[in-house]
Scaffold this active site. Structure first.
Site, short mmCIF file in Angstrom:
data_model
loop_
_atom_site.label_atom_id
_atom_site.label_comp_id
_atom_site.label_asym_id
_atom_site.label_seq_id
_atom_site.Cartn_x
_atom_site.Cartn_y
_atom_site.Cartn_z
N ASN A 1 0.82 -1.16 0.08
CA ASN A 1 0.11 0.04 0.00
C ASN A 1 0.91 1.32 0.13
OD1 ASN A 1 -1.83 2.15 0.51
ND2 ASN A 1 -2.79 1.05 2.21
N HIS B 1 -12.90 3.04 0.26
CA HIS B 1 -12.95 1.95 1.25
C HIS B 1 -13.65 0.51 0.82
CE1 HIS B 1 -12.67 5.36 4.36
NE2 HIS B 1 -11.60 4.98 4.06
N GLY C 1 -9.62 8.40 7.85
CA GLY C 1 -10.47 8.50 6.75
C GLY C 1 -11.89 7.80 6.99
N ARG D 1 -10.40 15.92 7.16
CA ARG D 1 -11.12 16.26 6.11
C ARG D 1 -12.27 16.85 6.49
NH1 ARG D 1 -10.29 10.64 2.77
NH2 ARG D 1 -8.08 10.18 4.15
N ASP E 1 -6.44 12.99 15.66
CA ASP E 1 -6.72 11.96 16.49
C ASP E 1 -7.75 11.94 17.18
OD1 ASP E 1 -5.90 9.69 18.03
OD2 ASP E 1 -4.25 9.32 16.75
N ARG F 1 -8.37 10.06 19.57
CA ARG F 1 -7.99 9.72 21.09
C ARG F 1 -7.61 11.07 21.74
NH1 ARG F 1 -4.34 4.80 19.32
NH2 ARG F 1 -4.00 6.31 17.54
N GLY G 1 -10.29 1.99 12.76
CA GLY G 1 -9.64 2.59 13.86
C GLY G 1 -10.59 2.96 15.13
N GLY H 1 -14.09 2.93 14.67
CA GLY H 1 -15.34 2.08 14.73
C GLY H 1 -15.04 0.84 15.60
N GLU H 2 -13.79 0.34 15.53
CA GLU H 2 -13.49 -0.92 16.20
C GLU H 2 -12.90 -0.65 17.73
OE1 GLU H 2 -10.10 -2.57 14.06
OE2 GLU H 2 -11.12 -2.60 12.23
N GLU I 1 -8.06 -5.01 5.27
CA GLU I 1 -8.14 -4.83 3.95
C GLU I 1 -6.75 -5.66 3.34
OE1 GLU I 1 -8.35 -0.87 5.59
OE2 GLU I 1 -9.21 -0.31 3.50
P1 AMP Z 1 -7.44 4.09 10.86
O1 AMP Z 1 -7.23 5.28 9.86
O2 AMP Z 1 -8.26 3.06 10.71
O3 AMP Z 1 -5.99 3.67 11.49
O4 AMP Z 1 -8.04 4.92 12.52
C1 AMP Z 1 -7.39 5.87 12.94
C2 AMP Z 1 -8.25 6.46 14.11
O5 AMP Z 1 -8.36 5.61 14.92
C3 AMP Z 1 -7.56 7.54 14.77
O6 AMP Z 1 -8.39 8.83 15.02
C4 AMP Z 1 -7.30 7.10 16.05
O7 AMP Z 1 -7.53 7.86 17.26
C5 AMP Z 1 -8.59 6.24 16.35
N1 AMP Z 1 -8.50 4.98 17.37
C6 AMP Z 1 -7.53 4.01 17.31
N2 AMP Z 1 -7.61 3.31 18.46
C7 AMP Z 1 -8.55 3.93 19.32
C8 AMP Z 1 -9.04 3.83 20.65
N3 AMP Z 1 -8.53 2.72 21.23
N4 AMP Z 1 -9.86 4.66 20.92
C9 AMP Z 1 -10.32 5.44 20.44
N5 AMP Z 1 -9.82 5.72 18.95
C10 AMP Z 1 -8.90 5.06 18.46
#
Ligand code: AMP
Length: 413
Positions: free
Chosen positions: A11, A187, A219, A248, A291, A293, A344, A346-347, A398
């Site tokens: 990627n 996605h 995203g 975004r 972010d 978090r 990130g 959603g999970e 993915e």
């Molecule tokens: P991704 O682009 O799928 O890697 O997701 C990144 C996003 O997931 C960022 O905004 C992170 O802050 C969020 N994220 C990752 N782990 C956690 C967590 N344990 N609690 C809340 N948000 C998280």
């Protein structure tokens, strides 16, 4: 006789190459290592490789100058040998590449040849940052692993089933006919992976599944899937449309471009597009971070300089997700087998899932708080039995989907 092989998944972004190496035995896939080359052509480039060891990964990290994608690809290949993940270049016979934009040309994954490369190049105006980087990654690995066969897997191809009324913007029809201005959706590789998972979880054939999947990462997009096909999705011509994201904007009034150019003489279409991609979303509203978090932490910390803005960012982020879910439940005539949270946020964010469900007033959705909070590996149903729609958190993958496509397309070659 069972065949054992290695599949490398690449990627490539504008300044990074993410990779995963899988071992395949027939239709079984095991991850051998994953990693990242980052800050390519920027000072202090960094290389990380994590090598699978049972259930865990052993991490190695090196900082070195990596001036371009070819050098980055070389670092990846050298590391696979140095850490004895592969014995030989010859072990890597198949490489799958993530491609962001396949325009209207590619409705499925495809073995790469010169014609395919020309097709991906012709989509560059639709993805001027993403497609050139992916092509650079491709040409680097083609040069270094010249015996391998390569496959392109597109983020957009899953959404080629959208109907005209869903993919058209209400702009002059000629914009679509002459310039391919339409909703493409992204996605798709994640949605396909989740859909495959749902066939097992729900014990239902794919072409009977109706679901709403919220892919909430840096995203973010949502997809309504009807009878196993993408029926509606929130991203559009580019991945800027739809939800509020890390940096975004998602949907805005299109007049904002012209207005900003008229009131601020330093503003151009390019600076606005850049700001909408890189300085908006959670970052723009909270005023301090893209972010989630960080934004959640500051929204809970009254002493934080950006406390109120962070609360606002969370509220806006959640409201827009909820509104899409309501719209898509209506699109699916309220016949929804599963509402899924993935990627990130959603999970991992029980708080966001809870706030989104609380925000949906017109559907009877109910979470079980303990399940929403629970640790899990692969997936977990988090809704109460009385919930009108079963709700799941599912970890997306993915890279594994790209690996599957690469395997399936090349298994008889
Ligand atoms: P991704 O682009 O799928 O890697 O997701 C990144 C996003 O997931 C960022 O905004 C992170 O802050 C969020 N994220 C990752 N782990 C956690 C967590 N344990 N609690 C809340 N948000 C998280």
């Amino acid at each position: 006789m069972s065949e054992q092989n290695k599949i490398l998944v690449i990627n490539a972004g504008s300044s990074s190459i993410k990779f995963q190496l899988f071992n395949t035995i027939d239709n079984q896939f095991t991850i051998l290592c994953k990693g990242l080359v980052e800050r390519i052509a920027i000072k202090n480039s960094n290389f990380i490789i994590e090598i699978a060891n049972g259930d865990k990964f052993i991490k190695h990290e090196v900082t070195k100058d990596i001036p371009n994608h070819l050098a980055g690809a070389r670092v990846v290949i050298d590391a696979l040998r140095q850490y004895q993940v592969i014995a030989d270049f010859a072990d890597i016979k198949r490489i799958g590449h993530r491609m962001v934009h396949g325009g209207q040309k590619f409705n499925s994954s495809i073995i790469i040849d010169d014609k395919v490369i020309a097709g991906i190049k012709s989509c560059i105006p639709l993805a001027p940052l993403h497609n050139p980087a992916a092509l650079e990654g491709l040409s680097s690995f083609q040069e270094l692993v010249s015996h391998a066969k390569h496959v392109a897997v597109f983020d957009t191809s899953f959404h080629t089933t959208l109907s005209e009324e869903k993919y058209l913007y209400s702009v002059p029809y000629d914009w679509y006919k002459s310039y391919e201005v339409r909703r493409y959706g992204f996605h798709g590789t994640s949605y396909r992976y989740i859909l495959e998972k749902l066939t097992n979880i729900l014990n239902k054939p794919k072409d009977k599944i109706n679901t709403i999947i919220c892919h909430l990462g840096n995203g973010a997009s949502i997809c309504a899937i009807k009878n196993g096909k993408s029926f509606n999705t929130s991203m559009g011509l580019t991945p800027l449309d739809g939800l509020i994201m890390g940096s975004r904007s998602g949907i805005i009034d299109p007049s904002i471009h012209g207005y900003m150019c008229s009131v601020n003489t330093e503003t151009t279409i390019e600076t606005i597009t850049n700001d909408l991609n890189k300085s908006s979303g959670l970052l723009g509203i909270s005023g301090h971070s893209s972010d989630l978090r960080d934004v959640l932490a500051s929204s809970n910390d009254k002493s934080h300089q950006h406390h109120l803005q962070s609360q606002l960012a969370i509220t806006m982020f959640v409201q827009r997700i909820a509104n899409y879910i309501i719209q898509y439940a209506n699109d699916l005539a309220n016949n929804v087998d599963a509402l899924v949270f993935t990627a990130g946020i959603g999970e991992n964010s029980a708080m966001i899932r809870q706030l989104v469900i609380e925000e949906i007033k017109v559907l009877n959705l109910k979470l079980v708080a303990s399940k929403n909070d629970d640790q899990y590996n692969d997936y977990l149903e988090i809704s109460d039995k009385q919930s009108q729609i079963p709700i799941f958190k599912i970890r997306t993958n993915e890279e594994l989907m790209i690996c599957h496509d690469t395997y399936n397309l090349l298994k008889n070659i």
